[in-house]
Design a protein around this motif. Structure first.
Motif, PDB file in Angstrom:
ATOM      1  N   LEU A 111       0.895  -1.217  -0.023  1.00 33.92           N
ATOM      2  CA  LEU A 111       0.130   0.218  -0.002  1.00 33.92           C
ATOM      3  C   LEU A 111       1.045   1.340   0.105  1.00 33.92           C
ATOM      4  CD1 LEU A 111      -3.109   0.973   0.150  1.00 33.92           C
ATOM      5  CD2 LEU A 111      -2.595   1.058   2.675  1.00 33.92           C
ATOM      6  N   SER A 112       1.724   1.195   0.829  1.00 29.14           N
ATOM      7  CA  SER A 112       2.752   2.369   0.952  1.00 29.14           C
ATOM      8  C   SER A 112       4.101   2.089   1.598  1.00 29.14           C
ATOM      9  CB  SER A 112       2.097   3.688   1.514  1.00 29.14           C
ATOM     10  OG  SER A 112       1.857   3.108   2.882  1.00 29.14           O
ATOM     11  N   HIS A 113       5.115   2.804   1.537  1.00 26.81           N
ATOM     12  CA  HIS A 113       6.521   2.632   2.167  1.00 26.81           C
ATOM     13  C   HIS A 113       7.013   3.964   2.329  1.00 26.81           C
ATOM     14  CE1 HIS A 113       7.564   3.479  -2.082  1.00 26.81           C
ATOM     15  NE2 HIS A 113       8.683   3.719  -1.421  1.00 26.81           N
ATOM     16  N   GLN A 114       7.911   4.045   3.706  1.00 22.90           N
ATOM     17  CA  GLN A 114       8.388   5.152   4.072  1.00 22.90           C
ATOM     18  C   GLN A 114       9.727   4.716   4.720  1.00 22.90           C
ATOM     19  OE1 GLN A 114       5.538   6.462   6.773  1.00 22.90           O
ATOM     20  NE2 GLN A 114       6.865   6.272   8.523  1.00 22.90           N
ATOM     21  N   ARG A 115      10.831   5.709   4.661  1.00 24.65           N
ATOM     22  CA  ARG A 115      12.144   5.499   4.939  1.00 24.65           C
ATOM     23  C   ARG A 115      12.121   5.362   6.717  1.00 24.65           C
ATOM     24  NH1 ARG A 115      16.716   8.560   6.385  1.00 24.65           N
ATOM     25  NH2 ARG A 115      18.542   7.738   5.528  1.00 24.65           N
ATOM     26  N   VAL A 116      12.914   4.534   7.006  1.00 27.96           N
ATOM     27  CA  VAL A 116      12.944   4.493   8.685  1.00 27.96           C
ATOM     28  C   VAL A 116      14.470   4.980   8.985  1.00 27.96           C
ATOM     29  CG1 VAL A 116      13.267   2.878  10.655  1.00 27.96           C
ATOM     30  CG2 VAL A 116      11.545   2.467   8.909  1.00 27.96           C
ATOM     31  N   ASP A 117      15.336   4.422   8.223  1.00 29.12           N
ATOM     32  CA  ASP A 117      17.002   5.368   8.298  1.00 29.12           C
ATOM     33  C   ASP A 117      17.516   4.601   6.982  1.00 29.12           C
ATOM     34  OD1 ASP A 117      17.926   2.442   8.448  1.00 29.12           O
ATOM     35  OD2 ASP A 117      17.734   2.447  10.691  1.00 29.12           O
ATOM     36  N   SER A 118      18.673   4.711   6.760  1.00 24.21           N
ATOM     37  CA  SER A 118      19.497   4.569   5.607  1.00 24.21           C
ATOM     38  C   SER A 118      19.355   3.065   4.940  1.00 24.21           C
ATOM     39  CB  SER A 118      20.913   4.968   5.628  1.00 24.21           C
ATOM     40  OG  SER A 118      21.421   4.258   6.748  1.00 24.21           O
ATOM     41  N   GLN A 119      19.122   2.181   6.005  1.00 24.25           N
ATOM     42  CA  GLN A 119      19.027   0.842   5.745  1.00 24.25           C
ATOM     43  C   GLN A 119      17.878   0.066   5.899  1.00 24.25           C
ATOM     44  OE1 GLN A 119      21.723  -0.656   3.823  1.00 24.25           O
ATOM     45  NE2 GLN A 119      22.480   1.307   3.766  1.00 24.25           N
ATOM     46  N   GLN A 120      16.746   0.635   6.328  1.00 23.48           N
ATOM     47  CA  GLN A 120      15.469   0.096   6.604  1.00 23.48           C
ATOM     48  C   GLN A 120      14.243   0.679   5.942  1.00 23.48           C
ATOM     49  OE1 GLN A 120      15.149  -2.129  10.572  1.00 23.48           O
ATOM     50  NE2 GLN A 120      16.264  -0.133  11.202  1.00 23.48           N
ATOM     51  N   THR A 121      13.358   0.175   5.686  1.00 26.64           N
ATOM     52  CA  THR A 121      12.008   0.741   5.025  1.00 26.64           C
ATOM     53  C   THR A 121      10.963   0.232   5.852  1.00 26.64           C
ATOM     54  OG1 THR A 121      13.109   0.977   2.863  1.00 26.64           O
ATOM     55  CG2 THR A 121      10.857   1.173   3.081  1.00 26.64           C
ATOM     56  N   LEU A 122      10.010   1.015   6.161  1.00 27.75           N
ATOM     57  CA  LEU A 122       8.628   0.643   6.769  1.00 27.75           C
ATOM     58  C   LEU A 122       7.448   0.450   5.557  1.00 27.75           C
ATOM     59  CD1 LEU A 122       6.767  -0.124   9.312  1.00 27.75           C
ATOM     60  CD2 LEU A 122       6.401   2.407   9.389  1.00 27.75           C
ATOM     61  N   VAL A 123       6.939  -0.830   5.436  1.00 21.60           N
ATOM     62  CA  VAL A 123       6.109  -1.013   4.326  1.00 21.60           C
ATOM     63  C   VAL A 123       4.579  -1.352   4.938  1.00 21.60           C
ATOM     64  CG1 VAL A 123       5.606  -2.466   2.379  1.00 21.60           C
ATOM     65  CG2 VAL A 123       8.032  -2.197   3.002  1.00 21.60           C
ATOM     66  N   THR A 124       3.770  -0.453   4.592  1.00 22.68           N
ATOM     67  CA  THR A 124       2.259  -0.873   5.074  1.00 22.68           C
ATOM     68  C   THR A 124       1.640  -1.735   3.798  1.00 22.68           C
ATOM     69  OG1 THR A 124       2.162   1.110   5.812  1.00 22.68           O
ATOM     70  CG2 THR A 124       0.208   0.073   5.564  1.00 22.68           C
ATOM     71  N   PHE A 125       1.005  -2.764   4.080  1.00 23.77           N
ATOM     72  CA  PHE A 125       0.365  -3.437   2.993  1.00 23.77           C
ATOM     73  C   PHE A 125      -1.120  -3.274   3.146  1.00 23.77           C
ATOM     74  CE2 PHE A 125       4.222  -5.922   3.975  1.00 23.77           C
ATOM     75  CZ  PHE A 125       4.515  -6.570   2.713  1.00 23.77           C
ATOM     76  N   ARG A 126      -1.893  -4.014   2.191  1.00 26.78           N
ATOM     77  CA  ARG A 126      -3.419  -3.630   1.952  1.00 26.78           C
ATOM     78  C   ARG A 126      -4.043  -3.678   3.290  1.00 26.78           C
ATOM     79  NH1 ARG A 126      -4.611  -5.983  -3.975  1.00 26.78           N
ATOM     80  NH2 ARG A 126      -6.252  -6.702  -2.403  1.00 26.78           N
ATOM     81  N   ASN A 127      -3.508  -4.862   3.972  1.00 26.79           N
ATOM     82  CA  ASN A 127      -4.394  -5.005   5.406  1.00 26.79           C
ATOM     83  C   ASN A 127      -4.111  -4.152   6.313  1.00 26.79           C
ATOM     84  OD1 ASN A 127      -1.798  -6.016   5.888  1.00 26.79           O
ATOM     85  ND2 ASN A 127      -2.502  -7.868   6.507  1.00 26.79           N
ATOM     86  N   LYS A 128      -3.373  -3.152   6.030  1.00 29.90           N
ATOM     87  CA  LYS A 128      -3.005  -2.103   6.960  1.00 29.90           C
ATOM     88  C   LYS A 128      -1.977  -2.524   7.871  1.00 29.90           C
ATOM     89  CE  LYS A 128      -6.227   0.709   5.296  1.00 29.90           C
ATOM     90  NZ  LYS A 128      -6.255   0.888   3.980  1.00 29.90           N
ATOM     91  N   LYS A 129      -1.371  -3.664   7.827  1.00 27.89           N
ATOM     92  CA  LYS A 129      -0.166  -4.266   8.728  1.00 27.89           C
ATOM     93  C   LYS A 129       1.052  -3.624   8.223  1.00 27.89           C
ATOM     94  CE  LYS A 129      -2.549  -8.489  10.105  1.00 27.89           C
ATOM     95  NZ  LYS A 129      -2.454  -9.667  10.312  1.00 27.89           N
ATOM     96  N   HIS A 130       1.809  -3.299   9.180  1.00 28.92           N
ATOM     97  CA  HIS A 130       3.267  -2.562   8.768  1.00 28.92           C
ATOM     98  C   HIS A 130       4.333  -3.673   9.199  1.00 28.92           C
ATOM     99  CE1 HIS A 130       0.926   0.984   9.063  1.00 28.92           C
ATOM    100  NE2 HIS A 130       0.431   0.627  10.339  1.00 28.92           N
ATOM    101  N   TYR A 131       5.207  -3.792   8.378  1.00 28.16           N
ATOM    102  CA  TYR A 131       6.564  -4.521   8.465  1.00 28.16           C
ATOM    103  C   TYR A 131       7.792  -3.666   8.379  1.00 28.16           C
ATOM    104  CZ  TYR A 131       3.296  -8.336   8.892  1.00 28.16           C
ATOM    105  OH  TYR A 131       2.267  -9.251   8.981  1.00 28.16           O
ATOM    106  N   THR A 132       8.851  -3.797   8.935  1.00 30.47           N
ATOM    107  CA  THR A 132       9.966  -3.115   8.678  1.00 30.47           C
ATOM    108  C   THR A 132      11.142  -4.052   8.012  1.00 30.47           C
ATOM    109  OG1 THR A 132      10.022  -1.822  10.468  1.00 30.47           O
ATOM    110  CG2 THR A 132      12.159  -1.724   9.419  1.00 30.47           C
ATOM    111  N   PHE A 133      11.656  -3.579   6.847  1.00 33.77           N
ATOM    112  CA  PHE A 133      12.360  -4.309   5.979  1.00 33.77           C
ATOM    113  C   PHE A 133      13.778  -3.947   5.970  1.00 33.77           C
ATOM    114  CE2 PHE A 133       8.154  -5.333   4.506  1.00 33.77           C
ATOM    115  CZ  PHE A 133       8.203  -6.893   4.346  1.00 33.77           C
ATOM    116  N   PRO A 134      14.886  -4.821   5.910  1.00 35.15           N
ATOM    117  CA  PRO A 134      16.237  -4.334   5.787  1.00 35.15           C
ATOM    118  C   PRO A 134      16.793  -4.005   4.437  1.00 35.15           C
ATOM    119  CG  PRO A 134      16.331  -6.778   5.733  1.00 35.15           C
ATOM    120  CD  PRO A 134      14.840  -6.407   6.208  1.00 35.15           C
ATOM    121  N   ILE A 135      16.061  -3.044   3.837  1.00 39.02           N
ATOM    122  CA  ILE A 135      16.508  -2.535   2.643  1.00 39.02           C
ATOM    123  C   ILE A 135      16.392  -0.986   2.366  1.00 39.02           C
ATOM    124  CG2 ILE A 135      13.947  -3.021   1.777  1.00 39.02           C
ATOM    125  CD1 ILE A 135      14.917  -3.357  -1.049  1.00 39.02           C
TER     126      ILE A 135
END
Length: 193
Positions: A111-135
Motif C-alpha cells: 500500500l505504501s512505504h517510508q524510510r526508517v533509516d538509511s538501511q530500513q524501510t517501513l512497508v504498509t500492506f493492503r491489510n494495513k499491517k506494517h513491517y520493517t524490511f532491511p532494505i
C-alpha cells in the motif's frame, strides 16, 4: 503474531493473499515464513524454493520467468518475477535471491512505504499491517518501479493479444482456414458442413 498461531505446512503456492515470503531459522535450518493477509505459515522450504514452486504451479519455471523479465524490461539483477499475471501475482526480491536473507514481497499488496533509516524501510500492506524490511527506501522504491514496469509490459502484451483475437474474430480472417465450403461424404451422399 504469536508463534503458536503459525501453522507448519509442507505445500504452499503464493496466491493473491500472500504478502511476503521471508527466511526464518527453525531450529538450525532455514525455512520460509509466509505471511498472508490474515494467516501466517512456516514451510520447511527456503523462500526461493516457494517462489520456484509457485511459478511451476502456474505453468512456468522460475528460470523461464526470469528470462521473460530480462526480455521484457532488460533487468538482470534482483529480477521481479511474474508468478501469475491473470491474478496480478508479481513478487520482487529485497536482495539477490541467492542470498539467505532475501525476502520476496507481493507487489500488488504493497500500500505504501517510508524510510526508517538509511538501511530500513517501513512497508504498509493492503491489510494495513506494517513491517520493517532491511532494505533502503531508494532500493525498495526501485524494486517497486521495476515490478510496475514488468506488469505494464505484460498487460500491454495481453491487451494486444486480445485486440488481435477480437479483430480476427470480427473480420472473419479465421474463416479462410475453415473447411465450411468443402463437401464431405456421409453414408454415400455429399453434404455441406
Amino acid at each position: 503474531m504469536d508463534k503458536q498461531r503459525r501453522t507448519l505446512i509442507e505445500e504452499y503456492e503464493v496466491n493473491p493473499c500472500t504478502l511476503m515470503v521471508k527466511p526464518t531459522l527453525y531450529g538450525s535450518k532455514l525455512y520460509a515464513r509466509i505471511i498472508e493477509m490474515e494467516d501466517e505459515y512456516i514451510s520447511p522450504f527456503k523462500p526461493l524454493d516457494i517462489i520456484k514452486k509457485s511459478c511451476e504451479y502456474f505453468g512456468s519455471s522460475y528460470e523461464g520467468r526470469k528470462q521473460g523479465t530480462r526480455t521484457l524490461i532488460g533487468i538482470t539483477h534482483k529480477v521481479p518475477i511474474t508468478i501469475d499475471p491473470v491474478h496480478f501475482i508479481y513478487f520482487f526480491p529485497t536482495t539477490s535471491p541467492n542470498n539467505n536473507d532475501c525476502i520476496w514481497i507481493s507487489h500488488e499488496n504493497v500500500l505504501s512505504h517510508q524510510r526508517v533509516d538509511s538501511q530500513q524501510t517501513l512497508v504498509t500492506f493492503r491489510n494495513k499491517k506494517h513491517y520493517t524490511f532491511p532494505i533502503s527506501s531508494a532500493s525498495f522504491e526501485n524494486q517497486l518501479l521495476r515490478t510496475a514496469l514488468l506488469r505494464t509490459k505484460i498487460m500491454q502484451r495481453l491487451e494486444e493479444t486480445e485486440r488481435k483475437a477480437y479483430y480476427f474474430s470480427r473480420t472473419g480472417r479465421y474463416m479462410e482456414a475453415s473447411e465450411s465450403h468443402h463437401l464431405y461424404q456421409s453414408e454415400g451422399r455429399p453434404f455441406k458442413h
